[in-house]
Design an enzyme around this catalytic site. Structure first.
Site, PDB file in Angstrom:
ATOM      1  N   GLY A  90       0.862  -1.189   0.000  1.00  0.00           N
ATOM      2  CA  GLY A  90       0.000   0.000   0.000  1.00  0.00           C
ATOM      3  C   GLY A  90       0.890   1.228   0.000  1.00  0.00           C
ATOM      4  O   GLY A  90       2.104   1.137   0.183  1.00  0.00           O
ATOM      5  N   ARG A  91       0.269   2.337  -0.260  1.00  0.00           N
ATOM      6  CA  ARG A  91       1.065   3.570  -0.229  1.00  0.00           C
ATOM      7  C   ARG A  91       0.345   4.607   0.620  1.00  0.00           C
ATOM      8  O   ARG A  91      -0.882   4.721   0.566  1.00  0.00           O
ATOM      9  CB  ARG A  91       1.303   4.083  -1.658  1.00  0.00           C
ATOM     10  CG  ARG A  91       0.058   4.377  -2.477  1.00  0.00           C
ATOM     11  CD  ARG A  91       0.394   4.721  -3.916  1.00  0.00           C
ATOM     12  NE  ARG A  91       1.077   3.606  -4.587  1.00  0.00           N
ATOM     13  CZ  ARG A  91       1.918   3.787  -5.597  1.00  0.00           C
ATOM     14  NH1 ARG A  91       2.178   4.992  -6.025  1.00  0.00           N
ATOM     15  NH2 ARG A  91       2.490   2.777  -6.169  1.00  0.00           N
ATOM     16  N   GLY A  92       1.128   5.278   1.452  1.00  0.00           N
ATOM     17  CA  GLY A  92       0.529   6.323   2.287  1.00  0.00           C
ATOM     18  C   GLY A  92       1.128   7.668   1.896  1.00  0.00           C
ATOM     19  O   GLY A  92       1.909   7.774   0.959  1.00  0.00           O
ATOM     20  N   LYS A  93       0.746   8.665   2.658  1.00  0.00           N
ATOM     21  CA  LYS A  93       1.166  10.042   2.331  1.00  0.00           C
ATOM     22  C   LYS A  93       2.691  10.191   2.440  1.00  0.00           C
ATOM     23  O   LYS A  93       3.329  10.888   1.675  1.00  0.00           O
ATOM     24  CB  LYS A  93       0.480  11.005   3.315  1.00  0.00           C
ATOM     25  CG  LYS A  93       0.752  12.475   3.026  1.00  0.00           C
ATOM     26  CD  LYS A  93      -0.017  13.364   3.980  1.00  0.00           C
ATOM     27  CE  LYS A  93       0.368  14.840   3.770  1.00  0.00           C
ATOM     28  NZ  LYS A  93       0.015  15.655   4.930  1.00  0.00           N
ATOM     29  N   PHE A  94       3.287   9.471   3.375  1.00  0.00           N
ATOM     30  CA  PHE A  94       4.720   9.700   3.630  1.00  0.00           C
ATOM     31  C   PHE A  94       5.603   8.580   3.094  1.00  0.00           C
ATOM     32  O   PHE A  94       6.786   8.550   3.328  1.00  0.00           O
ATOM     33  CB  PHE A  94       4.958   9.861   5.138  1.00  0.00           C
ATOM     34  CG  PHE A  94       4.177  10.988   5.719  1.00  0.00           C
ATOM     35  CD1 PHE A  94       3.118  10.744   6.587  1.00  0.00           C
ATOM     36  CD2 PHE A  94       4.427  12.295   5.342  1.00  0.00           C
ATOM     37  CE1 PHE A  94       2.362  11.773   7.107  1.00  0.00           C
ATOM     38  CE2 PHE A  94       3.687  13.350   5.853  1.00  0.00           C
ATOM     39  CZ  PHE A  94       2.643  13.077   6.739  1.00  0.00           C
ATOM     40  N   GLY A  95       4.999   7.601   2.418  1.00  0.00           N
ATOM     41  CA  GLY A  95       5.851   6.533   1.885  1.00  0.00           C
ATOM     42  C   GLY A  95       5.047   5.277   1.608  1.00  0.00           C
ATOM     43  O   GLY A  95       3.810   5.291   1.667  1.00  0.00           O
ATOM     44  N   HIS A  96       5.743   4.206   1.332  1.00  0.00           N
ATOM     45  CA  HIS A  96       5.063   2.968   0.936  1.00  0.00           C
ATOM     46  C   HIS A  96       5.269   1.878   1.980  1.00  0.00           C
ATOM     47  O   HIS A  96       6.143   1.985   2.840  1.00  0.00           O
ATOM     48  CB  HIS A  96       5.634   2.479  -0.412  1.00  0.00           C
ATOM     49  CG  HIS A  96       5.428   3.469  -1.519  1.00  0.00           C
ATOM     50  ND1 HIS A  96       5.962   3.307  -2.781  1.00  0.00           N
ATOM     51  CD2 HIS A  96       4.742   4.645  -1.562  1.00  0.00           C
ATOM     52  CE1 HIS A  96       5.630   4.342  -3.544  1.00  0.00           C
ATOM     53  NE2 HIS A  96       4.881   5.160  -2.816  1.00  0.00           N
ATOM     54  N   VAL A  97       4.437   0.838   1.867  1.00  0.00           N
ATOM     55  CA  VAL A  97       4.564  -0.320   2.762  1.00  0.00           C
ATOM     56  C   VAL A  97       4.829  -1.547   1.883  1.00  0.00           C
ATOM     57  O   VAL A  97       4.145  -1.714   0.866  1.00  0.00           O
ATOM     58  CB  VAL A  97       3.259  -0.557   3.555  1.00  0.00           C
ATOM     59  CG1 VAL A  97       3.468  -1.629   4.614  1.00  0.00           C
ATOM     60  CG2 VAL A  97       2.789   0.719   4.218  1.00  0.00           C
TER      61      VAL A  97
ATOM     62  N   ASP B   1      -9.152   7.914  15.602  1.00  0.00           N
ATOM     63  CA  ASP B   1      -9.354   7.858  14.146  1.00  0.00           C
ATOM     64  C   ASP B   1      -9.726   6.451  13.707  1.00  0.00           C
ATOM     65  O   ASP B   1      -9.165   5.915  12.752  1.00  0.00           O
ATOM     66  CB  ASP B   1      -8.068   8.323  13.440  1.00  0.00           C
ATOM     67  CG  ASP B   1      -8.328   8.640  11.966  1.00  0.00           C
ATOM     68  OD1 ASP B   1      -7.355   8.689  11.191  1.00  0.00           O
ATOM     69  OD2 ASP B   1      -9.521   8.797  11.602  1.00  0.00           O
TER      70      ASP B   1
HETATM   71  C1  N15 Z   1       4.722   5.390  13.740  1.00  0.00           C
HETATM   72  C2  N15 Z   1       4.217   3.962  13.755  1.00  0.00           C
HETATM   73  C3  N15 Z   1       4.017   3.432  15.148  1.00  0.00           C
HETATM   74  C4  N15 Z   1       2.928   3.887  12.981  1.00  0.00           C
HETATM   75  C5  N15 Z   1       2.570   2.438  12.866  1.00  0.00           C
HETATM   76  N1  N15 Z   1       1.408   2.337  12.084  1.00  0.00           N
HETATM   77  C6  N15 Z   1       1.449   2.516  10.794  1.00  0.00           C
HETATM   78  O1  N15 Z   1       2.412   2.790  10.135  1.00  0.00           O
HETATM   79  C7  N15 Z   1       0.140   2.362  10.139  1.00  0.00           C
HETATM   80  N2  N15 Z   1       0.316   1.541   8.967  1.00  0.00           N
HETATM   81  C8  N15 Z   1       0.174   0.207   8.905  1.00  0.00           C
HETATM   82  C9  N15 Z   1       0.324  -0.099   7.579  1.00  0.00           C
HETATM   83  C10 N15 Z   1       0.142  -1.418   7.010  1.00  0.00           C
HETATM   84  C11 N15 Z   1      -0.407  -1.536   5.742  1.00  0.00           C
HETATM   85  C12 N15 Z   1      -0.645  -2.793   5.190  1.00  0.00           C
HETATM   86  C13 N15 Z   1      -0.303  -3.925   5.944  1.00  0.00           C
HETATM   87  C14 N15 Z   1      -0.443  -5.293   5.744  1.00  0.00           C
HETATM   88  C15 N15 Z   1      -1.037  -5.935   4.603  1.00  0.00           C
HETATM   89  N3  N15 Z   1      -1.202  -7.229   4.474  1.00  0.00           N
HETATM   90  C16 N15 Z   1      -1.794  -7.439   3.273  1.00  0.00           C
HETATM   91  C17 N15 Z   1      -2.224  -8.603   2.634  1.00  0.00           C
HETATM   92  C18 N15 Z   1      -2.851  -8.512   1.389  1.00  0.00           C
HETATM   93  C19 N15 Z   1      -3.048  -7.289   0.805  1.00  0.00           C
HETATM   94  C20 N15 Z   1      -2.619  -6.128   1.454  1.00  0.00           C
HETATM   95  C21 N15 Z   1      -1.994  -6.245   2.700  1.00  0.00           C
HETATM   96  N4  N15 Z   1      -1.517  -5.296   3.558  1.00  0.00           N
HETATM   97  N5  N15 Z   1       0.038  -5.957   6.801  1.00  0.00           N
HETATM   98  N6  N15 Z   1       0.479  -5.036   7.694  1.00  0.00           N
HETATM   99  C22 N15 Z   1       0.283  -3.801   7.203  1.00  0.00           C
HETATM  100  C23 N15 Z   1       0.533  -2.538   7.754  1.00  0.00           C
HETATM  101  C24 N15 Z   1       0.549   1.070   6.906  1.00  0.00           C
HETATM  102  N7  N15 Z   1       0.584   2.078   7.790  1.00  0.00           N
END
Ligand code: N15
Length: 279
Positions: free
Chosen positions: A13-20, A146
């Protein structure tokens, strides 16, 4: 850790500050090295994780470094089956890397889009998990603020995971800042008045409504109309899809949860967010 400790796979996935990205740590922990083993105790080697990559330049430009530090501080101490784990973080010259729990069944909102709405059994299972996670969070004086489908993930056994703490705060420093997605804001946040852990109870009701109906209860094309409906708690239950009286009652109680939910334990410094919701 450094980036080369990981095999990085497809973007999740992609968020405002970067990708995952999905990733796997390369190293097998040397069993002989007890100190190293302790360091990785929380994080089995070769485990699949979600690696979130944030660009320092964008964090700086948006002035969210302090919020990121607060999120890391909050989430690194949380241990609950329905709260996504933050295993650790590291950084290099240009990026910050968050090592997050991988949720094998992905994003809940995509499931909701696919099914249009959930049946009462599935909705009740998710809401019960969320309620348990909120009791845990509020017990640690953390308000999420949120809660919405976009911040929820689904684990390998179909269990719900709260994934984002972008707006969470420790209740010692109650904030007046506007935050959260409009549809889920309770009256006190729309009015920008002081708010406390009740905001999460309100969002739980909004989420329950959206699970059962496929849309949030106060949704309107114009923001001003949504605001007005929230302030008036203008809750309507359409005839279709059918929703039981018990579900409507739960949603209504979350909407005016003030006197109906457990009252917070009072304390010398006034009402804290210690929720004494004993069973
Ligand atoms: C500063 C820090 C404590 C913030 C921590 N929280 C985050 O960063 C919020 N965050 C979580 C994610 C995220 C996005 C996707 C996934 C996934 C995931 N598993 C998938 C399986 C199939 C299709 C999509 C998937 N995304 N697992 N864990 C994730 C975690 C992205 N932003």
């Amino acid at each position: 850790w450094v980036l080369s400790d990981f095999e990085v796979g497809m973007p999740l996935g992609r968020g405002k500050f970067g990708h995952v990205y999905v990733a796997r740590e390369k190293r097998a922990v040397p069993h002989t090295n007890e100190e190293k083993r302790w360091v990785l105790l929380d994080f089995e080697s070769n485990q699949i994780v979600a690696l979130k990559v944030l660009f320092k330049s964008q964090l700086k430009q948006s002035q969210v470094e302090h919020q990121l530090r607060r999120e890391v501080e909050i989430q690194s101490h949380l241990r609950h089956p329905n709260i996504l784990r933050l295993y650790g973080y590291f950084y290099d010259q240009t990026r910050v890397y968050l090592i997050l729990e991988y949720a094998a069944k992905g994003e809940l909102y995509k499931e909701l889009q696919r099914w249009k709405h959930f049946d009462e059994r599935r909705s009740a299972t998710y809401i019960a998990s969320l309620a348990r996670a909120l009791i845990y969070l509020h017990g640690k004086h953390v308000i999420h603020r949120d809660i919405k489908p976009e911040n929820l993930l689904i684990g390998v056994q179909g269990e719900l995971k709260i994934a984002d703490f972008g707006w969470s705060v420790h209740t010692f420093n109650r904030r007046r800042t506007m935050c959260g997605t409009l549809d889920y804001l309770p009256p006190e946040m729309v009015e920008k008045s002081e708010h406390d852990y009740h905001v999460d109870i309100w969002s739980l009701g909004i989420l329950c409504y959206e699970f059962l109906h496929g849309v949030p209860p106060f949704e309107e094309k114009e923001h001003s109309k949504t605001y007005r409906r929230i302030l008036n708690v203008d809750l309507k239950f359409p005839l279709k899809p059918y929703v039981s009286a018990a579900a409507k009652d739960l949603i209504s109680q979350c909407a005016d949860g003030r006197e109906k939910f457990c009252e917070p334990a009072s304390s010398p410094e006034g009402t804290r967010a210690t929720v004494d919701c004993t069973e």
